[in-house]
Design a protein around this motif. Sequence first.
Motif, PDB file in Angstrom:
ATOM      1  N   CYS A 116      -0.034   2.998  -3.106  1.00 38.43           N
ATOM      2  CA  CYS A 116       0.713   2.202  -2.129  1.00 38.43           C
ATOM      3  C   CYS A 116       2.064   1.794  -2.708  1.00 38.43           C
ATOM      4  CB  CYS A 116      -0.074   0.973  -1.698  1.00 38.43           C
ATOM      5  SG  CYS A 116      -0.328  -0.259  -2.998  1.00 38.43           S
ATOM      6  N   ASP A 117       2.914   1.248  -1.874  1.00 35.12           N
ATOM      7  CA  ASP A 117       4.221   0.755  -2.309  1.00 35.12           C
ATOM      8  C   ASP A 117       4.033  -0.574  -3.058  1.00 35.12           C
ATOM      9  OD1 ASP A 117       5.233   2.931  -0.879  1.00 35.12           O
ATOM     10  OD2 ASP A 117       5.592   1.711   0.925  1.00 35.12           O
ATOM     11  N   PHE A 118       5.115  -1.118  -3.596  1.00 34.38           N
ATOM     12  CA  PHE A 118       5.025  -2.422  -4.253  1.00 34.38           C
ATOM     13  C   PHE A 118       6.370  -3.140  -4.161  1.00 34.38           C
ATOM     14  CE2 PHE A 118       6.195   0.601  -7.593  1.00 34.38           C
ATOM     15  CZ  PHE A 118       7.244  -0.031  -8.250  1.00 34.38           C
ATOM     16  N   TYR A 119       6.364  -4.403  -4.562  1.00 40.54           N
ATOM     17  CA  TYR A 119       7.578  -5.206  -4.621  1.00 40.54           C
ATOM     18  C   TYR A 119       7.974  -5.438  -6.084  1.00 40.54           C
ATOM     19  CZ  TYR A 119       6.359  -6.604   0.192  1.00 40.54           C
ATOM     20  OH  TYR A 119       6.032  -6.612   1.535  1.00 40.54           O
ATOM     21  N   ILE A 120       9.264  -5.541  -6.324  1.00 42.34           N
ATOM     22  CA  ILE A 120       9.760  -6.045  -7.597  1.00 42.34           C
ATOM     23  C   ILE A 120      10.347  -7.424  -7.334  1.00 42.34           C
ATOM     24  CG2 ILE A 120      11.529  -5.814  -9.392  1.00 42.34           C
ATOM     25  CD1 ILE A 120      11.254  -2.809  -9.192  1.00 42.34           C
ATOM     26  N   ASN A 121       9.839  -8.411  -8.036  1.00 38.73           N
ATOM     27  CA  ASN A 121      10.352  -9.780  -7.918  1.00 38.73           C
ATOM     28  C   ASN A 121      11.079 -10.150  -9.199  1.00 38.73           C
ATOM     29  OD1 ASN A 121       7.770  -9.702  -6.079  1.00 38.73           O
ATOM     30  ND2 ASN A 121       9.019 -11.405  -5.349  1.00 38.73           N
ATOM     31  N   SER A 122      12.354 -10.491  -9.069  1.00 43.46           N
ATOM     32  CA  SER A 122      13.168 -10.806 -10.237  1.00 43.46           C
ATOM     33  C   SER A 122      14.151 -11.922  -9.880  1.00 43.46           C
ATOM     34  CB  SER A 122      13.942  -9.580 -10.704  1.00 43.46           C
ATOM     35  OG  SER A 122      14.960  -9.233  -9.774  1.00 43.46           O
ATOM     36  N   TYR A 123      15.032 -12.242 -10.819  1.00 39.18           N
ATOM     37  CA  TYR A 123      16.044 -13.268 -10.560  1.00 39.18           C
ATOM     38  C   TYR A 123      16.993 -12.830  -9.434  1.00 39.18           C
ATOM     39  CZ  TYR A 123      19.296 -10.269 -13.113  1.00 39.18           C
ATOM     40  OH  TYR A 123      20.080  -9.216 -13.510  1.00 39.18           O
ATOM     41  N   LYS A 124      16.985 -11.557  -9.099  1.00 43.05           N
ATOM     42  CA  LYS A 124      17.828 -11.056  -8.021  1.00 43.05           C
ATOM     43  C   LYS A 124      17.176 -11.219  -6.647  1.00 43.05           C
ATOM     44  CE  LYS A 124      20.052  -7.462 -10.855  1.00 43.05           C
ATOM     45  NZ  LYS A 124      20.293  -6.007 -11.002  1.00 43.05           N
ATOM     46  N   GLY A 125      15.897 -11.560  -6.640  1.00 43.36           N
ATOM     47  CA  GLY A 125      15.176 -11.668  -5.381  1.00 43.36           C
ATOM     48  C   GLY A 125      14.011 -10.702  -5.332  1.00 43.36           C
ATOM     49  N   GLN A 126      13.654 -10.262  -4.140  1.00 40.37           N
ATOM     50  CA  GLN A 126      12.521  -9.355  -3.952  1.00 40.37           C
ATOM     51  C   GLN A 126      12.998  -8.008  -3.415  1.00 40.37           C
ATOM     52  OE1 GLN A 126       8.469 -10.643  -2.639  1.00 40.37           O
ATOM     53  NE2 GLN A 126       9.007  -9.604  -0.730  1.00 40.37           N
ATOM     54  N   GLU A 127      12.535  -6.955  -4.051  1.00 47.44           N
ATOM     55  CA  GLU A 127      12.926  -5.591  -3.666  1.00 47.44           C
ATOM     56  C   GLU A 127      11.688  -4.788  -3.283  1.00 47.44           C
ATOM     57  OE1 GLU A 127      14.761  -1.527  -5.767  1.00 47.44           O
ATOM     58  OE2 GLU A 127      14.691  -3.435  -6.871  1.00 47.44           O
ATOM     59  N   TYR A 128      11.761  -4.095  -2.170  1.00 49.42           N
ATOM     60  CA  TYR A 128      10.659  -3.231  -1.722  1.00 49.42           C
ATOM     61  C   TYR A 128      10.838  -1.856  -2.350  1.00 49.42           C
ATOM     62  CZ  TYR A 128       7.232  -1.169   1.514  1.00 49.42           C
ATOM     63  OH  TYR A 128       6.124  -0.551   2.059  1.00 49.42           O
ATOM     64  N   VAL A 129       9.786  -1.345  -2.976  1.00 52.93           N
ATOM     65  CA  VAL A 129       9.868  -0.051  -3.667  1.00 52.93           C
ATOM     66  C   VAL A 129       8.883   0.924  -3.032  1.00 52.93           C
ATOM     67  CG1 VAL A 129       9.738   1.166  -5.869  1.00 52.93           C
ATOM     68  CG2 VAL A 129      10.485  -1.224  -5.815  1.00 52.93           C
ATOM     69  N   GLU A 130       9.409   1.940  -2.384  1.00 55.72           N
ATOM     70  CA  GLU A 130       8.572   2.951  -1.738  1.00 55.72           C
ATOM     71  C   GLU A 130       7.998   3.909  -2.786  1.00 55.72           C
ATOM     72  OE1 GLU A 130       9.601   6.720   0.933  1.00 55.72           O
ATOM     73  OE2 GLU A 130       9.916   4.846   2.047  1.00 55.72           O
ATOM     74  N   GLN A 131       6.758   4.306  -2.581  1.00 59.93           N
ATOM     75  CA  GLN A 131       6.067   5.160  -3.559  1.00 59.93           C
ATOM     76  C   GLN A 131       5.435   6.400  -2.919  1.00 59.93           C
ATOM     77  OE1 GLN A 131       5.471   4.186  -7.391  1.00 59.93           O
ATOM     78  NE2 GLN A 131       7.487   3.979  -6.437  1.00 59.93           N
ATOM     79  N   GLN A 132       6.044   6.918  -1.897  1.00 64.68           N
ATOM     80  CA  GLN A 132       5.471   8.073  -1.214  1.00 64.68           C
ATOM     81  C   GLN A 132       5.670   9.350  -2.023  1.00 64.68           C
ATOM     82  OE1 GLN A 132       6.935   8.798   2.741  1.00 64.68           O
ATOM     83  NE2 GLN A 132       5.404  10.371   3.154  1.00 64.68           N
ATOM     84  N   PRO A 133       4.587  10.036  -2.393  1.00 70.95           N
ATOM     85  CA  PRO A 133       4.730  11.329  -3.076  1.00 70.95           C
ATOM     86  C   PRO A 133       5.346  12.358  -2.138  1.00 70.95           C
ATOM     87  CG  PRO A 133       2.514  10.419  -3.362  1.00 70.95           C
ATOM     88  CD  PRO A 133       3.178   9.617  -2.284  1.00 70.95           C
ATOM     89  N   GLN A 134       6.058  13.326  -2.718  1.00 71.76           N
ATOM     90  CA  GLN A 134       6.666  14.358  -1.886  1.00 71.76           C
ATOM     91  C   GLN A 134       5.610  15.244  -1.236  1.00 71.76           C
ATOM     92  OE1 GLN A 134      10.253  16.301  -3.492  1.00 71.76           O
ATOM     93  NE2 GLN A 134      10.154  14.860  -5.201  1.00 71.76           N
ATOM     94  N   ASN A 135       4.517  15.477  -1.952  1.00 67.61           N
ATOM     95  CA  ASN A 135       3.421  16.287  -1.406  1.00 67.61           C
ATOM     96  C   ASN A 135       2.107  15.737  -1.935  1.00 67.61           C
ATOM     97  OD1 ASN A 135       1.609  18.171  -0.489  1.00 67.61           O
ATOM     98  ND2 ASN A 135       2.633  19.943  -1.388  1.00 67.61           N
ATOM     99  N   VAL A 136       1.473  14.888  -1.155  1.00 66.58           N
ATOM    100  CA  VAL A 136       0.281  14.192  -1.608  1.00 66.58           C
ATOM    101  C   VAL A 136      -0.904  15.137  -1.795  1.00 66.58           C
ATOM    102  CG1 VAL A 136      -0.717  13.600   0.637  1.00 66.58           C
ATOM    103  CG2 VAL A 136      -0.958  12.016  -1.288  1.00 66.58           C
ATOM    104  N   GLU A 137      -0.833  16.339  -1.222  1.00 71.47           N
ATOM    105  CA  GLU A 137      -1.940  17.291  -1.325  1.00 71.47           C
ATOM    106  C   GLU A 137      -1.828  18.190  -2.546  1.00 71.47           C
ATOM    107  OE1 GLU A 137      -2.187  19.402   2.347  1.00 71.47           O
ATOM    108  OE2 GLU A 137      -2.720  17.614   3.517  1.00 71.47           O
ATOM    109  N   ASP A 138      -0.756  18.071  -3.302  1.00 76.70           N
ATOM    110  CA  ASP A 138      -0.546  18.897  -4.494  1.00 76.70           C
ATOM    111  C   ASP A 138      -0.462  17.977  -5.710  1.00 76.70           C
ATOM    112  OD1 ASP A 138       0.318  20.516  -6.547  1.00 76.70           O
ATOM    113  OD2 ASP A 138       1.968  21.430  -5.437  1.00 76.70           O
TER     114      ASP A 138
END
Length: 324
Positions: A116-138
């Motif tokens: 799944c995706d996740f967030y990065i929380n830092s002094y800059k705030g909160q960032e959404y980080v996408e984690q989609q593989p290019q080909n989940v079947e390979d």
Amino acid sequence: MASPQISIIVAVYNAENTILKCLDSISQQTFEDFEVIMVDDGSLDHSGKKIDEYASRDSRFKAFHKSNGGVSSARQFGIDHASGEYTIHVDPDDWIDPDMLASLYAQAGKADMVICDFYINSYKGQEYVEQQPQNVEDNMAVIKDLFGHLHGSTCNKLIRLSCYSQFNVRFPEQISYCEDQYVVISLLLNPIRVIYLPKAFYHYVRGNEGSLSKSYSGKMLEQDKCALTLFTSLVAHTPMRDFVEAHKAYFMMEHAFWWGANYFSSKAFKKEFYSYYPLLKRVIMPKTERILLNLSCRGFYSVTRKVIGMLMAVKHHIYNLTKK
């Protein structure tokens, strides 16, 4: 008593200031059929006492104490003591949203790994980080992504516990970082089924990592070399060997370049990394970074780092002026 559906592993070391927020976020899950394996890895603060107190209040939380052996040994200890159908790791300075376990387990089905995706929380705030593989079947394609946009963490991946024993996968105690990436790659080298859930639940806390004056040591260099050897050996008999070797060499050199200003002389940097530089031809990287590493490997490390330091100081000064 029936085994829980999910085992959550929390490897704890000197985390007395953050561990309660982490554990509270787990206890507040809407999904209730879980156990928490809390592993105190020889903490020198009050972390051990705090996890004992938590275990006394909620029987799903189980506290273990061991002598310090590093994060890999603590993670492996957790796997060895887990009894759930699936496992996931949560680091003691991070936290998770209430619907994380329910959402991941609902998607698992016959899958062995849910990313799944996740967030990065830092002094800059909160960032959404996408984690989609290019080909989940390979699985080989997913491994390649783990050296690109995918994080190697086991904290945003629900993994079937039986896969660890079935494929003889263990956390490598020789290294103290990238151990989770090693495990994820080890699993993906086998015929496991991976699926992706395009939602974020995990909050990864990151400090101010923008400094160019981080400490570097001979021990860190040896760790980087050990990681290069471990990862290359892991994929030695697969088509991924050259790719993985090149990217781990790149990580080692990049690590040394940015962190090693107080450790390497120009001569020492050239002596250490000149032989690795040809491997970088296999790596896609920014042109500027390639030039910097090229110059450093040819004996101009100190000059290159001074120039970078001055440019960053100017950038920081301009930023401060715009804030006034």
